[in-house]
Design a protein around this motif. Structure first.
Motif, PDB file in Angstrom:
ATOM      1  N   LYS A  34      53.213   8.833  29.665  1.00 52.19           N
ATOM      2  CA  LYS A  34      53.944   8.671  28.394  1.00 52.19           C
ATOM      3  C   LYS A  34      53.006   8.717  27.195  1.00 52.19           C
ATOM      4  O   LYS A  34      53.245   9.431  26.226  1.00 52.19           O
ATOM      5  CB  LYS A  34      54.742   7.368  28.419  1.00 52.19           C
ATOM      6  N   TYR A  78      51.290  -9.972  36.300  1.00 53.45           N
ATOM      7  CA  TYR A  78      50.871  -9.315  37.559  1.00 53.45           C
ATOM      8  C   TYR A  78      50.283 -10.322  38.545  1.00 53.45           C
ATOM      9  O   TYR A  78      50.478 -10.212  39.759  1.00 53.45           O
ATOM     10  CB  TYR A  78      49.876  -8.193  37.274  1.00 53.45           C
ATOM     11  N   GLN A  89      59.366 -10.486  30.138  1.00 50.85           N
ATOM     12  CA  GLN A  89      60.491  -9.662  29.659  1.00 50.85           C
ATOM     13  C   GLN A  89      61.020 -10.176  28.317  1.00 50.85           C
ATOM     14  O   GLN A  89      61.465  -9.395  27.481  1.00 50.85           O
ATOM     15  CB  GLN A  89      61.644  -9.614  30.661  1.00 50.85           C
ATOM     16  N   GLU A 189      46.114  -4.003  36.171  1.00 54.39           N
ATOM     17  CA  GLU A 189      46.971  -3.341  37.170  1.00 54.39           C
ATOM     18  C   GLU A 189      46.311  -3.195  38.547  1.00 54.39           C
ATOM     19  O   GLU A 189      46.812  -2.476  39.410  1.00 54.39           O
ATOM     20  CB  GLU A 189      47.395  -1.971  36.631  1.00 54.39           C
TER      21      GLU A 189
HETATM   22  N1  LIG Z   1      57.214  -6.237  33.898  1.00 51.06           N
HETATM   23  C1  LIG Z   1      57.182  -5.299  32.940  1.00 51.06           C
HETATM   24  N2  LIG Z   1      56.060  -4.550  32.816  1.00 51.06           N
HETATM   25  C2  LIG Z   1      56.086  -3.629  31.841  1.00 51.06           C
HETATM   26  C3  LIG Z   1      57.186  -3.419  30.982  1.00 51.06           C
HETATM   27  N3  LIG Z   1      56.863  -2.404  30.110  1.00 51.06           N
HETATM   28  C4  LIG Z   1      55.615  -2.014  30.440  1.00 51.06           C
HETATM   29  N4  LIG Z   1      55.152  -2.768  31.467  1.00 51.06           N
HETATM   30  C5  LIG Z   1      53.813  -2.710  32.033  1.00 51.06           C
HETATM   31  C6  LIG Z   1      53.581  -1.556  32.918  1.00 51.06           C
HETATM   32  C7  LIG Z   1      52.126  -1.267  32.692  1.00 51.06           C
HETATM   33  O1  LIG Z   1      51.326  -2.118  33.485  1.00 51.06           O
HETATM   34  C8  LIG Z   1      51.906  -1.616  31.217  1.00 51.06           C
HETATM   35  C9  LIG Z   1      52.041  -0.461  30.244  1.00 51.06           C
HETATM   36  O2  LIG Z   1      53.044   0.393  30.656  1.00 51.06           O
HETATM   37  P1  LIG Z   1      52.719   1.970  30.862  1.00 51.06           P
HETATM   38  O3  LIG Z   1      53.895   2.508  31.592  1.00 51.06           O
HETATM   39  O4  LIG Z   1      52.541   2.509  29.482  1.00 51.06           O
HETATM   40  O5  LIG Z   1      51.461   2.028  31.656  1.00 51.06           O
HETATM   41  O6  LIG Z   1      52.933  -2.568  30.919  1.00 51.06           O
HETATM   42  C10 LIG Z   1      58.338  -4.245  31.139  1.00 51.06           C
HETATM   43  O7  LIG Z   1      59.344  -4.172  30.395  1.00 51.06           O
HETATM   44  N5  LIG Z   1      58.263  -5.170  32.122  1.00 51.06           N
END
Ligand SMILES: Nc1nc2c(ncn2[C@H]2C[C@H](O)[C@@H](COP(=O)(O)O)O2)c(=O)[nH]1
Ligand code: ADP
Length: 255
Positions: A34, A78, A89, A189
């Motif tokens: 993205k 995480y 959230q 992550e």
């Molecule tokens: N639990 C959630 N995690 C989320 C949400 N939006 C993003 N994320 C996390 C996923 C990735 O680790 C990081 C950035 O997202 P990318 O897809 O840009 O890597 O944040 C959410 O609403 N809930």
């Protein structure tokens, strides 16, 4: 007006040139590309207003946290998803509401063809992540009920201000996303497994393609979706980038 419906496009904000502002979100799995895609958009469509995901706010939730203090909510979520998913959230959705209801800039409203693009949205917050985390047992039933209650309330109250004219869905296999996640090597992550990406993939597919997700707003159910296959490397491939840009231009033309 029926509950949960949002007024039709006629209420979209209008630029000084008399053109309705077109508002899109870019949706897709973790590490699908993205942010990379948003950079591609900025190179092909310099006048567009691009609103990236407020990730840094989730990594530093307390401005004045003591050095090394526990203020990386993304890491906390995480590390202990059952304890922190609801809190995460709440923060992620609040920050997304704030970006989506932000007044439009003078620069954007001065354009003949104003376009605003958000990286994800209040809708993927609910229908992808929060729903997935509830199904994984990281939200209990009270938290899930409460989340949906205030999400629906705010979406109804803000109505046109959280309106989207289109969604661009970046689609790739969970396996490719997992490879890209490992390549990016974001420290929070480290514990993310392929299985989680597979579940998020299913949530995206059910919401945007199979239309089996229970969506509570007529307008959201009917938002036009452009599906872009990003399994191939467009990052270092000008021809692939050009093909994507052409598809986006054609999609905008019919919104
Ligand atoms: N639990 C959630 N995690 C989320 C949400 N939006 C993003 N994320 C996390 C996923 C990735 O680790 C990081 C950035 O997202 P990318 O897809 O840009 O890597 O944040 C959410 O609403 N809930
Ligand atoms: N189409 C692509 N082909 C190969 N690598 C990609 C592609 N798109 C993004 N990447 C790489 O994958 C990783 C994740 O991309 P990113 O744009 O940060 O994903 P997202 O914003 O969806 O989390 C980055 O290292 C990026 O360089």
């Amino acid at each position: 007006m029926a509950k949960n419906t949002i007024k039709p496009d006629s209420t979209d904000p209008i630029s000084s040139e008399g053109m309705a502002v077109k508002r899109l979100s870019v949706e897709g799995n973790i590490a699908v590309g993205k942010s990379t895609f948003m950079k591609l958009l900025s190179s092909f469509f310099q006048e567009w207003e691009l609103v990236t995901e407020p990730l840094r706010k989730w990594q530093h939730v307390q401005d004045s946290a003591p050095h090394g203090g526990m203020d990386n909510l993304l890491q906390m979520m995480y590390d202990d998803p059952s304890r922190w998913s609801y809190t995460f959230q709440t923060v992620s959705c609040m920050t997304r509401f704030k970006t989506q209801i932000e007044p439009l800039s003078k620069q954007l409203l001065s354009l003949r063809e104003p376009v605003q693009v958000f990286e994800r949205s209040i809708y993927s917050d609910r229908y992808v992540f929060a729903k997935c985390l509830f199904e994984l047992g990281h939200f209990n039933s009270i938290e899930w009920t409460m989340y949906q209650e205030w999400h629906s309330f705010l979406t109804r109250e803000f109505a046109e201000r959280v309106h989207l004219n289109g969604i661009i869905y970046l689609q790739a296999t969970p396996e490719i996303c997992f490879e890209r996640l490992k390549k990016r090597a974001r420290k929070e992550e480290k514990t993310v497994q392929l299985d989680y990406l597979q579940k998020l993939h299913e949530q995206h597919e059910n919401w945007l393609i199979k239309k089996t997700t229970n969506v509570h707003f007529e307008h959201v159910k009917n938002i036009p979706v452009l599906i872009l296959d990003v399994n191939e490397d467009f990052e270092n491939n000008p021809l692939a980038s050009q093909r994507l840009a052409t598809k986006i231009k054609n999609f905008l033309a019919v919104l």
